[in-house]
Write a protein that holds these residues in place. Structure first.
Motif, mmCIF file in Angstrom:
data_model
loop_
_atom_site.group_PDB
_atom_site.id
_atom_site.type_symbol
_atom_site.label_atom_id
_atom_site.label_comp_id
_atom_site.label_asym_id
_atom_site.label_seq_id
_atom_site.Cartn_x
_atom_site.Cartn_y
_atom_site.Cartn_z
ATOM 1 N N GLY A 1 -1.193 -1.954 -6.108
ATOM 2 C CA GLY A 1 -1.482 -2.875 -7.203
ATOM 3 C C GLY A 1 -0.517 -4.046 -7.256
ATOM 4 O O GLY A 1 -0.406 -4.733 -8.261
ATOM 5 N N VAL A 2 0.192 -4.286 -6.154
ATOM 6 C CA VAL A 2 1.161 -5.386 -6.075
ATOM 7 C C VAL A 2 0.933 -6.132 -4.769
ATOM 8 O O VAL A 2 0.702 -5.523 -3.731
ATOM 9 N N ALA A 3 1.007 -7.461 -4.839
ATOM 10 C CA ALA A 3 0.840 -8.276 -3.635
ATOM 11 C C ALA A 3 1.782 -9.469 -3.691
ATOM 12 O O ALA A 3 2.225 -9.881 -4.757
ATOM 13 N N ILE A 4 2.069 -10.002 -2.531
ATOM 14 C CA ILE A 4 2.842 -11.239 -2.416
ATOM 15 C C ILE A 4 1.923 -12.282 -1.795
ATOM 16 O O ILE A 4 1.247 -12.024 -0.797
ATOM 17 N N VAL A 5 1.910 -13.466 -2.401
ATOM 18 C CA VAL A 5 1.131 -14.589 -1.875
ATOM 19 C C VAL A 5 2.069 -15.779 -1.750
ATOM 20 O O VAL A 5 2.775 -16.111 -2.693
ATOM 21 N N GLY B 1 1.378 -11.042 -7.464
ATOM 22 C CA GLY B 1 0.299 -10.595 -8.334
ATOM 23 C C GLY B 1 0.334 -9.095 -8.484
ATOM 24 O O GLY B 1 0.519 -8.373 -7.517
ATOM 25 N N LYS B 2 0.153 -8.627 -9.704
ATOM 26 C CA LYS B 2 0.088 -7.198 -9.949
ATOM 27 C C LYS B 2 -1.278 -6.880 -10.506
ATOM 28 O O LYS B 2 -1.694 -7.478 -11.477
ATOM 29 N N GLY B 3 -1.955 -5.969 -9.879
ATOM 30 C CA GLY B 3 -3.283 -5.570 -10.347
ATOM 31 C C GLY B 3 -3.173 -4.465 -11.371
ATOM 32 O O GLY B 3 -2.335 -3.596 -11.268
ATOM 33 N N LYS B 4 -4.034 -4.524 -12.369
ATOM 34 C CA LYS B 4 -4.086 -3.459 -13.372
ATOM 35 C C LYS B 4 -5.497 -2.912 -13.367
ATOM 36 O O LYS B 4 -6.456 -3.660 -13.269
ATOM 37 N N GLY B 5 -5.635 -1.637 -13.485
ATOM 38 C CA GLY B 5 -6.962 -1.042 -13.529
ATOM 39 C C GLY B 5 -7.082 0.062 -12.510
ATOM 40 O O GLY B 5 -6.128 0.430 -11.846
ATOM 41 N N LYS B 6 -8.281 0.584 -12.391
ATOM 42 C CA LYS B 6 -8.525 1.695 -11.482
ATOM 43 C C LYS B 6 -9.269 1.209 -10.253
ATOM 44 O O LYS B 6 -9.903 0.176 -10.270
ATOM 45 N N GLY B 7 -9.208 1.993 -9.209
ATOM 46 C CA GLY B 7 -9.920 1.663 -7.994
ATOM 47 C C GLY B 7 -8.999 1.168 -6.913
ATOM 48 O O GLY B 7 -7.864 0.799 -7.175
ATOM 49 N N LYS B 8 -9.511 1.165 -5.718
ATOM 50 C CA LYS B 8 -8.738 0.720 -4.560
ATOM 51 C C LYS B 8 -8.651 -0.791 -4.575
ATOM 52 O O LYS B 8 -9.612 -1.474 -4.871
ATOM 53 N N GLY B 9 -7.494 -1.335 -4.261
ATOM 54 C CA GLY B 9 -7.297 -2.773 -4.219
ATOM 55 C C GLY B 9 -8.049 -3.407 -3.057
ATOM 56 O O GLY B 9 -8.515 -2.729 -2.153
ATOM 57 N N ALA B 10 -8.144 -4.688 -3.090
ATOM 58 C CA ALA B 10 -8.832 -5.429 -2.031
ATOM 59 C C ALA B 10 -8.083 -5.279 -0.718
ATOM 60 O O ALA B 10 -6.861 -5.288 -0.691
ATOM 61 N N PRO B 11 -8.793 -5.134 0.385
ATOM 62 C CA PRO B 11 -8.120 -5.035 1.683
ATOM 63 C C PRO B 11 -7.437 -6.344 2.049
ATOM 64 O O PRO B 11 -7.909 -7.411 1.696
ATOM 65 N N GLY B 12 -6.289 -6.237 2.710
ATOM 66 C CA GLY B 12 -5.500 -7.411 3.073
ATOM 67 C C GLY B 12 -6.005 -7.970 4.304
ATOM 68 O O GLY B 12 -5.894 -8.841 4.947
ATOM 69 N N GLU C 1 0.823 -1.208 0.000
ATOM 70 C CA GLU C 1 0.000 0.000 0.000
ATOM 71 C C GLU C 1 0.854 1.254 0.000
ATOM 72 O O GLU C 1 1.977 1.264 0.509
ATOM 73 N N GLU C 2 0.266 2.318 -0.567
ATOM 74 C CA GLU C 2 0.873 3.646 -0.492
ATOM 75 C C GLU C 2 0.736 4.134 0.953
ATOM 76 O O GLU C 2 -0.010 3.552 1.740
ATOM 77 N N ARG C 3 1.379 5.210 1.293
ATOM 78 C CA ARG C 3 1.282 5.764 2.647
ATOM 79 C C ARG C 3 -0.143 6.160 3.004
ATOM 80 O O ARG C 3 -0.540 6.133 4.153
#
Length: 86
Positions: free
Chosen positions: A28-32, A75-86, A20-22
């Motif tokens: 748009g990036v996650a580690i699984v 995983g890298k997300g592409k698109g607009k909008g807030k990413g899913a909460p962790g 996440e940004e500050r």
């Protein structure tokens, strides 16, 4: 939680974290991390170019991961909008 639920389609998710940004917005990036390397490989094969929420996700092996500790995918997300909460 949405990320973990989506990624569980490929195997047992041991860890998932969305960067996440500050301000709390997803980068748009996650580690699984999966229980096994085979499950991580399955995620790359079956979940790459799938949709999570409104985002198309790209799943690849995390080449920085240490060998022998299960499997990790990024995983890298592409698109607009807030990413899913962790």
């Amino acid at each position: 939680q949405d990320l973990k639920d989506h990624m569980r389609q490929a195997g047992e998710v041991m860890f998932a974290d969305i960067f996440e940004e500050r301000n709390g917005r997803s980068k748009g990036v996650a580690i699984v991390e999966y229980r096994t390397a085979d499950e991580a490989a399955s995620a790359v094969e079956t979940l790459n170019d799938t949709t999570l929420g409104e985002r198309l996700i790209f799943v690849r092996e995390d080449r920085e991961a240490s060998k022998g500790k299960g499997g990790k995918g990024e995983g890298k997300g592409k698109g607009k909008g807030k990413g899913a909460p962790g």
